[in-house]
Design a protein around this motif. Sequence first.
Motif, PDB file in Angstrom:
ATOM      1  N   TYR A 105     -28.306 -13.611  63.995  1.00  0.00           N
ATOM      2  CA  TYR A 105     -28.694 -12.487  64.859  1.00  0.00           C
ATOM      3  C   TYR A 105     -29.196 -12.977  66.213  1.00  0.00           C
ATOM      4  N   GLY A 106     -29.985 -14.042  66.204  1.00  0.00           N
ATOM      5  CA  GLY A 106     -30.505 -14.564  67.465  1.00  0.00           C
ATOM      6  C   GLY A 106     -29.399 -15.038  68.390  1.00  0.00           C
ATOM      7  N   PHE A 148     -28.944 -12.906  71.847  1.00  0.00           N
ATOM      8  CA  PHE A 148     -29.557 -13.472  73.053  1.00  0.00           C
ATOM      9  C   PHE A 148     -28.589 -14.308  73.890  1.00  0.00           C
ATOM     10  N   VAL A 149     -27.626 -14.962  73.277  1.00  0.00           N
ATOM     11  CA  VAL A 149     -26.675 -15.738  74.078  1.00  0.00           C
ATOM     12  C   VAL A 149     -25.807 -14.819  74.960  1.00  0.00           C
ATOM     13  N   PRO A 150     -25.212 -13.747  74.421  1.00  0.00           N
ATOM     14  CA  PRO A 150     -24.486 -12.825  75.314  1.00  0.00           C
ATOM     15  C   PRO A 150     -25.386 -12.170  76.353  1.00  0.00           C
ATOM     16  N   LEU A 151     -26.626 -11.871  75.958  1.00  0.00           N
ATOM     17  CA  LEU A 151     -27.563 -11.283  76.912  1.00  0.00           C
ATOM     18  C   LEU A 151     -27.836 -12.233  78.070  1.00  0.00           C
ATOM     19  N   VAL A 175     -22.420  -4.709  76.775  1.00  0.00           N
ATOM     20  CA  VAL A 175     -21.918  -4.293  75.462  1.00  0.00           C
ATOM     21  C   VAL A 175     -20.623  -5.028  75.120  1.00  0.00           C
ATOM     22  N   GLU A 176     -19.776  -5.266  76.116  1.00  0.00           N
ATOM     23  CA  GLU A 176     -18.557  -6.032  75.863  1.00  0.00           C
ATOM     24  C   GLU A 176     -18.879  -7.466  75.472  1.00  0.00           C
ATOM     25  N   CYS A 177     -19.899  -8.054  76.088  1.00  0.00           N
ATOM     26  CA  CYS A 177     -20.313  -9.412  75.703  1.00  0.00           C
ATOM     27  C   CYS A 177     -20.821  -9.438  74.272  1.00  0.00           C
ATOM     28  N   TRP A 178     -21.636  -8.456  73.894  1.00  0.00           N
ATOM     29  CA  TRP A 178     -22.115  -8.381  72.514  1.00  0.00           C
ATOM     30  C   TRP A 178     -20.956  -8.189  71.537  1.00  0.00           C
ATOM     31  N   ASP A 202     -17.728  -1.583  70.828  1.00  0.00           N
ATOM     32  CA  ASP A 202     -18.616  -1.024  69.807  1.00  0.00           C
ATOM     33  C   ASP A 202     -19.567  -2.099  69.321  1.00  0.00           C
ATOM     34  N   LEU A 203     -20.678  -1.659  68.739  1.00  0.00           N
ATOM     35  CA  LEU A 203     -21.654  -2.552  68.127  1.00  0.00           C
ATOM     36  C   LEU A 203     -21.668  -2.413  66.611  1.00  0.00           C
ATOM     37  N   TYR A 204     -20.898  -1.482  66.085  1.00  0.00           N
ATOM     38  CA  TYR A 204     -20.855  -1.269  64.633  1.00  0.00           C
ATOM     39  C   TYR A 204     -20.205  -2.471  63.936  1.00  0.00           C
ATOM     40  N   GLY A 205     -19.030  -2.859  64.410  1.00  0.00           N
ATOM     41  CA  GLY A 205     -18.351  -4.010  63.826  1.00  0.00           C
ATOM     42  C   GLY A 205     -19.149  -5.292  63.962  1.00  0.00           C
ATOM     43  N   PRO A 206     -19.651  -5.643  65.156  1.00  0.00           N
ATOM     44  CA  PRO A 206     -20.450  -6.860  65.286  1.00  0.00           C
ATOM     45  C   PRO A 206     -21.677  -6.886  64.386  1.00  0.00           C
TER      46      PRO A 206
END
Length: 296
Positions: free
Chosen positions: A157-158, A162-165, A182-185, A109-113
């Motif tokens: 935020y950066g 961007f690092v996981p991307l 998404v798992e990396c994020w 999920d991206l909600y928690g991050p």
Amino acid sequence: MANRQGYDVVVDVDAGGDLGHTDLQEDNLEFHNSTFDNPSSRAKSSQQSSFLTPQPNPTAASTSSKRYLWSIAFYQQFFDVSTTQIAHRCRSVLYPRANFLDILEGNPDLYGPFWIATTVVVILFLTGTISQYLAETGKEHSAYDFKLLSGAAGLVYGYTIFVPLGLWGVLKWFGSESANLVECWALYGYANLIWIPVALVSWSNLSALNYAFVGVGFAFSAVFLFRNLFPVVSATDKKTSQILLVIVIALHAGLAIAIKVLFFAHASPLAKGTPASGIPDPMGDAGKGGDGRLMF
């Protein structure tokens, strides 16, 4: 016995309707191959049993697939998580007992991050402001420096985006099939959780103590990232995986140093009126009130 061996028994009844008379010696007993284990026959039967279910329109399906990336439903799936799941994932970060990617169970999920990163930004701004206030005790005016807020947002935020991307892109370049963006994020986003307690206790004017707190936060989160990224990065060759892990730890160390220098150093480069050398800026008083600082 015939049914157990995969055959159906078909008995023909005479025109008189005499069910009690069945001559097994005549040609009335026939054996046919059973279609019970045939997948196509089961598919046909399931289609017949569900004839009341509306069938999808192929034209509408093709149209929706073309606009899938532009629909809200596509992004909604990454925020479809309950409070209980988020709490469980946060506990798994602070008390790691298993691989975090296994905790996600294929549903990152991206909600928690997002909310963890936002909380870190706000707390860094508040504690950085308190740290500067303690360093400026005795001065006539103190100020809220909103450059700390924008700096915290850009840094957190950066780094989290961007690092996981970049890591995902490199893994895909080297042919890793287990890499998931998404798992990396989610992994990096939940790893930011450790910076919340670190920021809450690193506002004192004791620089050595702040270094110790930030060092503990770096060590904890670096081990967390290394432990969970190692199986993914190992999908590449040995030399490449080692280089990638070193880069991951180096970038994370850069984040820890930036947090210490920008928010918990009394001569923060983000403060316009207080240069990093510690020498007061002669134009600092003239610029107060017009550079984004709220004096009180």
